[in-house]
Design an enzyme around this catalytic site. Structure first.
Site, PDB file in Angstrom:
ATOM      1  N   ASP A 680      17.595  13.265  24.171  1.00  0.00           N
ATOM      2  CA  ASP A 680      17.281  12.646  22.891  1.00  0.00           C
ATOM      3  C   ASP A 680      17.141  13.706  21.799  1.00  0.00           C
ATOM      4  O   ASP A 680      17.614  13.526  20.679  1.00  0.00           O
ATOM      5  CB  ASP A 680      15.991  11.828  23.001  1.00  0.00           C
ATOM      6  N   LYS A 684      19.328  14.584  18.118  1.00  0.00           N
ATOM      7  CA  LYS A 684      18.713  14.828  16.813  1.00  0.00           C
ATOM      8  C   LYS A 684      19.160  16.157  16.218  1.00  0.00           C
ATOM      9  O   LYS A 684      19.460  16.231  15.017  1.00  0.00           O
ATOM     10  CB  LYS A 684      17.192  14.792  16.955  1.00  0.00           C
TER      11      LYS A 684
END
Length: 821
Positions: A680, A684
């Protein structure tokens, strides 16, 4: 002297006639001097046309329609007139009805209803109406007298649309009124020739009658009473926020009428305009409302536009070719040919290059127009000097109207801005030198959206509306709906902004309401009143079909199936706001494609919440770069779950225990490896890398594993925790080693020199990340301007409340852009 006119809807029923009597009694008791013109009862003129057409076909149904006509008027007499006064009125009515029946029988026998005969037939509507109402007025104490306008309105014999002999008519009206001091109750719509033959005045004839009498009598004012509060700023059937204008000029009224405002009709204004008589448009059913004043007085108010209006269903024809350049007489030949063929031209526009002339007409006249043009330019066509006539169908004209436009710069810019931001393509533009209106031709499918966008651009209504289509109503979506509901009143009060959720969907159902879904009961409505959603294509298709102005699509999911539709949605000129990372963290090519579509369509694609939930990370990065700063390094603790774990991994607490606690508290996914693997965080930092200008792919991110191989390879979550417990000493040693140096452990994503990496690092007390607590995220930008002390953004980087708030902020940002001038 005032001259009043009441239309068909005002006299459609006996109880409405009594409302009119109350209005007139007020005028009478005040001592006002007035005359009244009446139309036929509502629907009667159409009924008379219908029975004439039936009689012409020798269809016996005309007798049934005649019976209904008789019964309706007789019933009105019996309801409105006291029993002792009914007999003479019913006798006169019966004579009228007998004359009408004889006319219809004659039509049936001849099999023809000439215009002359039709004028006589149609006159019975107004004659019955005015005659009856004059007696009702008498019964209620008003000294009234019935005046058949045929006694004084003299016309030529152009039946169905007779031309008035104003000199004789004005003289006869004055003479009649000099001799009759009662309140005259006048038949609208009708006149007579010098030979005494009945004629009618055409469309808007009763208004015309009113205007004629007012001009003849040099009246102080005219009042047209109908079933609306006056002239609206737009058609309320298409623009829900349309409102009544206080005043307008004759010229503005003429323009509004040309574009379809049905309250008034241009020829009816001409006698009043010639005599500069003020005209009031008032509502029979709301008599205390001031209505709209139409006069020569120019309003110097701040709004340059008085109305927004349209003509639906037009075709655009273009004559073009190299043989037109510099050749005189082309326009005269073109419009001469169209005039001879009785083609009504709605709009004309011509470029300064002289290579083309474009004009709008009604679609049914296209074949006739094309034929006329082809015949007129036969030689030029054979010589290829002029191209084949270009025909574009399914179009509408939308226009802004106002005399103040000529003194206010920027009106056209605001108009085109409103249309452009809503994806409305302009096919043609026309503006006269008087600058009284600016007309644009657009696709008919965009008409309603265009009118609403234009109305919002020029009128300060109670609140401007955003229309939200939302997919995903789980934790983030549900929280966002609650936030919008709770903030609704403040937005209306402080920003004149109304956010309407008009489309809502989960994975099974979808719900739509153009007026806005009830945000108090959306859950039950989505469950009980929704349609099944077979696929997201159904939702997107419905959203496009609604074609609402100021539309925004909100994706609260993490689904690739939803993000796959972003291209199509943006291409339809609908802005997108989403916390879904997939679209901007997939291939770089796809990332650029979606952003470019948004740019080309002049809409916004916003995904601030992809990186820091409600934190202004992407917007800050964009501001730095747009202002000319150079990004040297970006560092970030970009995971709330990982921040919680390492902020709370201290002496006396095992790594196993803190990960278990984070899972139990919901900070991590059910399988904590999803967070600890850095995937994750990788998405980003990939997004930030791309926003910094690097064409980076996901494989370019270097991830140094946090977990030992045995933990990652465990087949189940329980077995993962078993392996993690075995590694407590490994993690404890990492912590102790950092603490010996006065450092703390943090999982940091870094972008520097075009390279991105993620790994577990130890930071000293001078580093911004040293002081992190709880589950906060932190991003540090080192730039040419912020070289010695990085620009730091810190705060909650996850959670439904802050993520929803971030999306909410984007919705407001998009709205401000859509609604700005």
């Amino acid at each position: 002297m005032k001259v009043l006119k009441f239309g068909g809807s005002s006299v459609a029923k006996p109880e409405r006639i009594l409302q009119i009597i109350d209005i007139l009694k007020g005028y009478y008791s005040r001592g006002d001097k007035f005359a009244v013109v009446f139309s036929a009862f509502g629907g009667v003129t159409d009924s008379l046309i219908g029975m004439s057409e039936a009689a012409e076909k020798n269809d016996g149904v005309f007798r049934e329609k005649l019976k209904e006509f008789k019964e309706r008027h007789i019933a009105a007499v019996k309801e409105l007139i006291s029993l002792e006064n009914q007999a003479p009125i019913l006798k006169d009515m019966e004579e009228n009805h007998k004359d009408l029946e004889n006319l219809l029988v004659g039509i049936s026998m001849l099999g023809e209803a000439s215009d002359r005969t039709m004028d006589h037939v149609l006159s019975f509507g107004e004659r019955n109406s005015a005659y009856l109402i004059s007696h009702v007025m008498k019964q209620h104490g008003i000294n009234a007298s019935y005046l058949d306008a045929r006694k004084v309105v003299c016309t030529n014999d152009n039946f169905r649309s007779a031309k008035v002999d104003f000199e004789k008519t004005y003289s006869d009206i004055k003479e009649y009124f000099d001799k009759h001091q009662e309140v005259q109750v006048i038949t609208g719509f009708v006149g007579k020739t010098a030979d005494g033959i009945t004629t009618t005045l055409g469309r808007g004839g009763s208004d015309f009658t009113c205007s004629i009498f007012a001009a003849a009598l040099d009246a102080d004012s005219i009042e047209i009473w109908s079933d609306v509060n006056g002239v609206m700023t737009a058609d309320p059937r298409k623009v829900s926020k349309a409102f009544t204008m206080d005043s307008m000029t004759y010229a503005e009224a003429m323009e509004m009428s040309h574009f379809g405002a049905k309250v008034i009709y241009p020829p009816t204004l001409q006698p009043a305009l010639d005599k500069k008589i003020p005209l009031y448009i008032k509502n029979t059913f709301n008599p205390d409302f001031i209505g709209t004043l139409v006069s020569e007085k120019h309003d110097d108010g701040k709004n340059p536009v008085k109305g927004v209006t349209s003509i639906s269903g037009i075709s655009l024809l273009t004559l073009q070719g190299r043989g037109m350049v510099g050749v005189s007489g082309i326009s005269a030949r073109l419009f001469g040919a169209l005039g001879r063929s009785k083609i009504n031209i709605i709009l004309i526009t011509q470029g300064s290059s002289e290579q083309s002339i474009t004009f709008a007409i009604k679609p049914e006249q296209v074949p006739q127009a094309v034929h006329a043009i082809e015949e007129e330019f036969k030689f030029e066509r054979q010589s290829n000097l002029i191209d084949p006539i270009k025909v574009e169908n399914d179009l509408s004209v939308v226009a802004v109207i106002g005399e103040n436009m000529k003194t206010r710069p920027g009106v056209a810019g605001r108009l085109f801005n409103a249309l452009g931001k809503n994806g409305v393509n302009i096919v043609a533009i026309a503006q006269g030198s008087s600058e009284l209106n600016i007309s644009t031709v657009i696709k008919s499918t965009d008409e309603k959206k265009a009118l609403n966008a234009m109305h919002e651009a020029f009128f300060l209504s109670d609140a401007k509306s955003l229309h939200l289509f939302m997919v995903g109503v789980g934790l983030i979506g549900g929280t966002l709906i609650n936030q919008i509901r709770e903030q609704a009143e403040a937005l209306r009060k402080n920003q004149a902004l109304e956010i309407k959720i008009v489309g809502l969907a989960n994975s099974r159902e979808m719900l739509f309401d153009e007026n806005g879904i009830d945000l108090e009961n959306w859950k039950s409505d989505l469950e009980d009143q929704s349609d099944k959603m077979e696929s997201l294509a159904d939702f997107v298709s419905r959203m496009k079909a609604m074609n609402l102005q100021n539309s925004i699509f909100v994706d609260n999911t993490a689904s690739a199936d939803v993000s796959a539709y972003y291209e199509s949605i943006l291409d339809a000129s609908i802005s997108v706001s989403t916390p879904n990372k997939i679209a901007v963290s997939s291939s770089y090519l796809q990332y650029r494609r979606v952003k470019n579509i948004a740019r080309l369509r002049n809409v916004l694609f916003m995904y601030e919440t992809n990186v820091g939930a409600g934190l202004p990370v992407i917007s800050t990065l964009s501001d730095l770069m747009n202002s000319g700063d150079t990004i040297l390094k970006i560092e970030g603790v970009l995971s709330g779950s990982l921040s919680f774990i390492f902020n709370n991994f201290k002496e006396g607490v095992s790594f196993y225990d803190i990960v278990k606690e984070a899972q139990k508290a919901g900070y991590t996914e059910p399988d904590p490896r999803t967070d600890l693997s850095g995937k994750d965080v990788s998405r980003k930092i990939l997004i930030l890398s791309r926003e910094s200008g690097y064409p980076m792919e996901s494989d370019d991110i270097k991830i140094k594993p946090v977990l030992p191989d045995a933990c990652m390879a465990a087949p189940t979550v329980d077995e993962f925790f078993g392996e993690l417990k075995k590694e407590n000493d490994y993690f404890d040693n990492l912590r102790k080693e950092a603490e010996k140096k006065g450092h703390k452990l943090r999982i940091i994503a870094t972008l520097e020199n075009g390279e991105a990496s993620i790994g577990l690092k130890s930071v000293d007390a001078s580093h911004p990340f040293y002081s992190l607590e709880g589950s906060d995220n932190m991003i540090a930008f080192t730039t040419e301007r912020y070289k010695d002390r990085p620009l730091v953004i810190r705060g909650p980087g996850a959670g439904a409340e802050v993520t929803a708030a971030g999306v909410f902020a984007e919705i407001i940002t998009i709205g401000n852009r859509l609604l700005s001038d």
